[in-house]
Design a protein around this motif. Structure first.
Motif, short mmCIF file in Angstrom:
data_model
loop_
_atom_site.label_atom_id
_atom_site.label_comp_id
_atom_site.label_asym_id
_atom_site.label_seq_id
_atom_site.Cartn_x
_atom_site.Cartn_y
_atom_site.Cartn_z
N VAL A 1 27.15 48.67 43.07
CA VAL A 1 26.26 49.14 42.00
C VAL A 1 26.40 50.65 41.87
O VAL A 1 26.85 51.32 42.80
N THR A 2 25.98 51.17 40.74
CA THR A 2 25.97 52.60 40.54
C THR A 2 24.69 53.15 41.13
O THR A 2 23.59 52.77 40.73
N GLY A 3 24.83 54.02 42.12
CA GLY A 3 23.67 54.58 42.80
C GLY A 3 23.23 55.89 42.18
O GLY A 3 23.67 56.28 41.10
N ASP A 4 22.36 56.58 42.91
CA ASP A 4 21.87 57.89 42.46
C ASP A 4 23.05 58.84 42.26
O ASP A 4 23.99 58.87 43.05
N GLY A 5 23.02 59.59 41.20
CA GLY A 5 24.07 60.56 40.92
C GLY A 5 25.36 59.93 40.44
O GLY A 5 26.39 60.60 40.41
#
Length: 166
Positions: free
Chosen positions: A84-88
């Motif tokens: 998944v695309t995380g923080d930042g």
């Protein structure tokens, strides 16, 4: 008909019905394994630590199937992971809650940078050209074992978040 003969016929019919019920339950338990075909399977080569398995999971059945776990002699622990695309905006790999859904009459892809089977704490080096077995277990308790070729692959170096960020 004598009473003994009637009791015998009733016992035979009861036994036949019981066996039919067991047979139907047995068929139900293997329905997922019979409906799913594994294609284009491979495992990322690795000297130690972690690796991953990828494949196309094809469900030819009329019901959705869910992969809920997996095993392999290549690793004492195999987890179902997603990326998944995380923080930042960083790509983060983590265990996938609920497993992998394979929709009825459709395909689910296990790919680098997406859903995959994660081999944790490899038992031995996974060398290019070798093979290893992988067993996927479905939500109905049935399973499919397939052999996957080990291949060189340098892509997808995601961060690992075993706690889902929590």
């Amino acid at each position: 008909m004598s009473a003994r003969h009637t009791i015998f016929v009733a016992a035979v019919l009861t036994a036949a019905l019981a066996l039919t019920g067991c047979s139907s339950e047995s068929d139900k338990e293997t329905e997922a394994a019979q409906a799913v075909t594994i294609k284009d399977q491979w495992v990322k080569a690795a000297p130690d630590g972690m690796s991953a398995a990828f494949a196309e999971l094809v469900n030819s059945g009329s019901k959705d199937v869910r992969v809920v776990s997996a095993t392999s002699p290549a690793s004492p622990r195999v987890e179902l992971h997603e990326v998944v695309t995380g923080d930042g905006g960083t790509m983060t790999m983590r265990p996938k809650d609920g497993g992998f859904l394979i929709p009825a009459e459709s395909t689910a892809s296990l790919t680098p940078g997406g859903d995959h089977l994660m081999f944790m704490d490899l038992s031995a080096p996974l060398l290019p050209g070798a093979e290893t077995d992988v067993t996927v277990i479905y939500d109905d308790g049935s399973s499919t074992t397939f052999t996957a070729q080990i291949r060189d692959f340098s892509g997808n170096q995601e961060n690992y978040d075993p706690n889902h960020g929590g």
